[in-house]
Design an enzyme around this catalytic site. Structure first.
Site, PDB file in Angstrom:
ATOM      1  N   GLU A  37       0.876  -1.173   0.000  1.00 28.59           N
ATOM      2  CA  GLU A  37       0.000   0.000   0.000  1.00 28.59           C
ATOM      3  C   GLU A  37       0.913   1.223   0.000  1.00 28.59           C
ATOM      4  O   GLU A  37       1.796   1.326   0.862  1.00 28.59           O
ATOM      5  CB  GLU A  37      -0.879  -0.009   1.260  1.00 28.59           C
ATOM      6  CG  GLU A  37      -1.846   1.153   1.244  1.00 28.59           C
ATOM      7  CD  GLU A  37      -2.753   1.215   2.468  1.00 28.59           C
ATOM      8  OE1 GLU A  37      -2.735   0.293   3.298  1.00 28.59           O
ATOM      9  OE2 GLU A  37      -3.476   2.234   2.568  1.00 28.59           O
ATOM     10  N   ARG A 263       5.181 -12.827   9.611  1.00 29.14           N
ATOM     11  CA  ARG A 263       5.904 -11.617   9.254  1.00 29.14           C
ATOM     12  C   ARG A 263       7.241 -11.578   9.978  1.00 29.14           C
ATOM     13  O   ARG A 263       7.459 -12.262  10.964  1.00 29.14           O
ATOM     14  CB  ARG A 263       5.083 -10.367   9.547  1.00 29.14           C
ATOM     15  CG  ARG A 263       4.679 -10.171  10.994  1.00 29.14           C
ATOM     16  CD  ARG A 263       4.020  -8.792  11.196  1.00 29.14           C
ATOM     17  NE  ARG A 263       2.981  -8.514  10.213  1.00 29.14           N
ATOM     18  CZ  ARG A 263       2.899  -7.384   9.499  1.00 29.14           C
ATOM     19  NH1 ARG A 263       3.773  -6.427   9.647  1.00 29.14           N
ATOM     20  NH2 ARG A 263       1.925  -7.193   8.650  1.00 29.14           N
ATOM     21  N   LYS A 273       4.242   0.697   9.988  1.00 28.02           N
ATOM     22  CA  LYS A 273       4.381   1.880   9.134  1.00 28.02           C
ATOM     23  C   LYS A 273       3.823   3.121   9.822  1.00 28.02           C
ATOM     24  O   LYS A 273       4.329   4.220   9.637  1.00 28.02           O
ATOM     25  CB  LYS A 273       3.641   1.661   7.809  1.00 28.02           C
ATOM     26  CG  LYS A 273       4.498   0.964   6.768  1.00 28.02           C
ATOM     27  CD  LYS A 273       3.933   1.180   5.372  1.00 28.02           C
ATOM     28  CE  LYS A 273       3.094  -0.022   4.973  1.00 28.02           C
ATOM     29  NZ  LYS A 273       2.490   0.110   3.636  1.00 28.02           N
TER      30      LYS A 273
HETATM   31  P1  ATP Z   1      -0.119  -1.551   6.928  1.00 32.51           P
HETATM   32  O1  ATP Z   1      -0.003  -1.565   8.408  1.00 32.51           O
HETATM   33  O2  ATP Z   1      -0.142  -0.193   6.334  1.00 32.51           O
HETATM   34  O3  ATP Z   1      -1.088  -2.529   6.328  1.00 32.51           O
HETATM   35  P2  ATP Z   1       1.883  -3.376   6.007  1.00 32.51           P
HETATM   36  O4  ATP Z   1       3.194  -3.463   6.711  1.00 32.51           O
HETATM   37  O5  ATP Z   1       0.964  -4.526   6.016  1.00 32.51           O
HETATM   38  O6  ATP Z   1       1.291  -2.060   6.532  1.00 32.51           O
HETATM   39  P3  ATP Z   1       1.653  -3.319   3.131  1.00 32.51           P
HETATM   40  O7  ATP Z   1       2.053  -2.242   2.235  1.00 32.51           O
HETATM   41  O8  ATP Z   1       0.217  -3.678   3.206  1.00 32.51           O
HETATM   42  O9  ATP Z   1       2.194  -2.932   4.546  1.00 32.51           O
HETATM   43  O10 ATP Z   1       2.532  -4.604   2.868  1.00 32.51           O
HETATM   44  C1  ATP Z   1       2.835  -5.109   1.598  1.00 32.51           C
HETATM   45  C2  ATP Z   1       3.179  -6.557   1.704  1.00 32.51           C
HETATM   46  O11 ATP Z   1       4.294  -6.748   2.569  1.00 32.51           O
HETATM   47  C3  ATP Z   1       2.036  -7.353   2.284  1.00 32.51           C
HETATM   48  O12 ATP Z   1       1.881  -8.539   1.540  1.00 32.51           O
HETATM   49  C4  ATP Z   1       2.465  -7.655   3.683  1.00 32.51           C
HETATM   50  O13 ATP Z   1       1.919  -8.854   4.115  1.00 32.51           O
HETATM   51  C5  ATP Z   1       3.996  -7.706   3.549  1.00 32.51           C
HETATM   52  N1  ATP Z   1       4.637  -7.333   4.820  1.00 32.51           N
HETATM   53  C6  ATP Z   1       4.434  -6.217   5.536  1.00 32.51           C
HETATM   54  N2  ATP Z   1       5.149  -6.240   6.677  1.00 32.51           N
HETATM   55  C7  ATP Z   1       5.841  -7.403   6.686  1.00 32.51           C
HETATM   56  C8  ATP Z   1       6.762  -8.032   7.591  1.00 32.51           C
HETATM   57  N3  ATP Z   1       7.122  -7.439   8.727  1.00 32.51           N
HETATM   58  N4  ATP Z   1       7.266  -9.237   7.259  1.00 32.51           N
HETATM   59  C9  ATP Z   1       6.916  -9.832   6.107  1.00 32.51           C
HETATM   60  N5  ATP Z   1       6.057  -9.297   5.216  1.00 32.51           N
HETATM   61  C10 ATP Z   1       5.513  -8.110   5.490  1.00 32.51           C
END
Ligand code: ATP
Ligand code: MG
Length: 563
Positions: A37, A263, A273
């Site tokens: 996002e 994650r 974020k």
């Molecule tokens: P938000 O809290 O804004 O949803 P987010 O960290 O989930 O933040 P996204 O931009 O939705 O951010 O994440 C993009 C992709 O990265 C998604 O598929 C998410 O699952 C993956 N992702 C985010 N954080 C992690 C993490 N700490 N470890 C592994 N994958 C991650």
């Protein structure tokens, strides 16, 4: 593109894909996507997801899309889109022409919503946000049905069209899926599909007044793109029934399979974020690319290499259980990589002036110095030596403790690549008593740092010639947070856990002249001080270095002890 090659260890996701291939699902295709996002910069956790999605695609000779999940105009910006693309590319992955935006599908998604209404599977609900929460129930209490749940299809179509036309105010109504208010899974209790938002969107401007919810947009975007395996983090496990419900009800042609993995959590930092955004907005760091940040932009500026991050992601693997990874492992991967590529140079971070009294004034010798002792192919360079040099303040003690083998009054040490010197006299500031200069003599027979008489010195110091060295600013870093798990300490405001000593700027360092014009982003090992990277703040002859990582490998030590 770096390969997730077939030698890489297997994991449960590969097992699922292998099974799907065996059963000839999706005609033998493997197609993944990385779906950020654009509401912030990517961090090291995203790197895990990027390596996984692109790595699987390349390992199976499939494809991986880059898709921006831009369904919330309130938080998303083009700056973030550009930053994300830069970071994915930098990590070494290529999405070719497959750059997509959920916002490109707004019309299609809206048509899908209309279809659900026509199927009697969606309705416009006029309850207030508070009422909806109330009606939803809880984990122990079933929800109640909305009084608008049985509106006729025609009425729903009309109301939804009017939502789309901007007739209603934000928060006055929602399009909801008609599933089951008594489901034990709260995500299935008539979740929202579309809501009214009147903020302009970074790509579609004010064309839309309604925006699809994440769960609805995500599975359908996957399906539209022909994604076969939709890999996401564990918190979406409970959303999978909803993901499947939309695809089943709409009888889409391409039926992606959602697979969840744990994650990445990394010690001494945060991955949220929202919190990272707060640090930036409140000026608690210098920006998204502050070298202390866990963002890819920050890690890059700090001097991390894409190779080291990919290696790290490979080593941590993927699993189904959440865990915390010690940042020492990431640093270990980094040292292994930098050890190969970083040229060795001499830099004095806290200079102490040394006058070599028996060395002729005006004389300069060019000493031979190897660029990387572990890789002779890296060649050698000349380092000028003269009567006045700087050594590290810490490399001298007037009153040395027992295990101190460097310079002290009457003692002899080796200056790396140069000569033995002996400390004859200590000069102090009369007022403060501080040591400001040493008077030494050198042994002309010890050129290159060795003598033929078998005489041994215990200490070797790095140095620079005072008249030839360049001034540099050096920024030393420590963990951004004092706590190993600042995200978990919920009670405390995480900002109180910020490390007040995470940045230490040394403004008057001296570096050897070969560093003149060093290009931002290039890596060096400063002998005995660690790996450093030239900061983009370097310009017009001003040199600024970030310490990427010190030389002490705490991870390597732990591993050795275990074996
Ligand atoms: P938000 O809290 O804004 O949803 P987010 O960290 O989930 O933040 P996204 O931009 O939705 O951010 O994440 C993009 C992709 O990265 C998604 O598929 C998410 O699952 C993956 N992702 C985010 N954080 C992690 C993490 N700490 N470890 C592994 N994958 C991650
Ligand atoms: Mg997310």
């Amino acid at each position: 593109m770096p390969d997730a090659d077939s030698n890489a260890p297997s994991n449960f996701i590969k097992d699922i894909i292998d099974e799907d291939l065996k059963n000839n699902r999706n005609d033998g295709r493997v197609h993944t996507r990385f779906p950020p996002e654009p509401n912030g910069y990517l961090h090291i956790g995203h790197a895990k997801s990027i390596c996984l999605n692109f790595g699987l695609a390349s390992g199976y000779k499939g494809l991986c899309n880059l898709r921006f999940d831009d369904t919330n105009p309130c938080k998303e910006e083009s700056e973030f889109v550009e930053a994300i693309k830069r970071d994915v590319q930098w990590l070494g992955f290529d999405w070719a022409d497959r750059e997509y935006f959920a916002s490109d599908y707004f019309e299609k998604l809206c048509q899908y919503a209309v279809e659900l209404i026509k199927l009697g599977k969606a309705y416009v609900c006029g309850l207030s946000a508070e009422e909806i929460r109330e009606y939803r129930g809880s984990l122990t209490r079933p929800g109640r049905e909305s009084p608008h749940r049985d509106r006729p299809v025609e009425e729903n179509l009309d109301l939804f069209q009017r939502m789309r036309d901007g007739e209603f105010e934000e928060g006055t109504c929602l399009l909801r899926a008609k599933i089951n208010m008594a489901s034990p899974n709260i995500n299935m209790r008539d979740p929202a599909i579309y809501r009214i938002i009147k903020t302009p969107h970074h790509r579609t401007g004010d064309k839309w007044r309604i925006y699809p919810m994440y769960d609805f947009a995500h599975c359908l975007s996957d399906s539209i793109e022909g994604i076969t395996h939709s890999i996401c983090t564990l918190e979406f496990e409970d959303h999978r029934p909803l993901y499947d419900w939309y695809l089943d009800e709409l009888k889409v042609k391409c039926r992606p399979r959602q697979i969840e993995f744990a994650r990445l959590n990394l010690s001494h930092t945060i991955m949220s974020k929202r919190k990272l955004m707060e640090l930036v907005q409140e000026g608690l760091v210098s920006g998204w690319d502050d070298p202390r940040m866990p963002t890819l932009a920050g890690l890059r500026r700090r001097g991390f290499t894409p190779e080291s991050i990919r290696d790290f992601c490979e080593r941590i693997g993927v699993a189904k259980a959440d865990s915390m990874v010690d940042v020492a492992l990431l640093e270990h991967c980094l040292r292994e990589d930098l050890n190969k590529r970083a040229l060795r140079v001499m830099a004095v971070l806290r200079p102490l002036r040394v006058v070599i009294e028996n060395y002729p004034e005006g004389k300069v010798e060019e000493m031979d110095a190897e660029n990387n002792p572990e890789y002779p192919g890296a060649g050698a360079r000349k380092v000028p030596f003269s009567r006045v040099v700087y050594i590290e303040l810490d490399d001298f003690r007037e009153d040395p403790p027992r295990n101190f083998f460097r310079l002290a009054p009457g003692r002899e040490v080796r200056l790396k690549h140069a000569y033995y010197i002996k400390c004859e006299k200590v000069i102090k500031d009369e007022r403060t008593g501080e040591v400001v200069e040493l008077r030494c003599t050198y042994d002309p027979e010890s050129r290159g740092g060795w003598t033929n008489d078998g005489r041994k010195v215990k200490g070797t110091s790095h140095w620079v010639s005072a008249g030839h060295s360049l001034e540099a600013e050096v920024r030393l870093y420590d963990h951004l947070f004092t706590s190993p798990n600042p995200d978990a300490e919920k009670a405390a405001d995480y900002k109180t856990l910020l490390n007040p000593n995470s940045l230490n700027t040394l403004a008057s360092c001296r570096v050897e002249p070969s560093l003149a014009g060093a290009v931002p982003g290039s890596h060096y090992q400063f002998l005995r001080q660690g790996y450093f990277c030239v900061d983009p703040d370097s310009s017009n002859g001003k040199l600024v270095f970030n310490r990427t990582v010190s030389l002490r490998d705490t991870w390597g030590k732990v591993e050795k002890k275990k074996n």
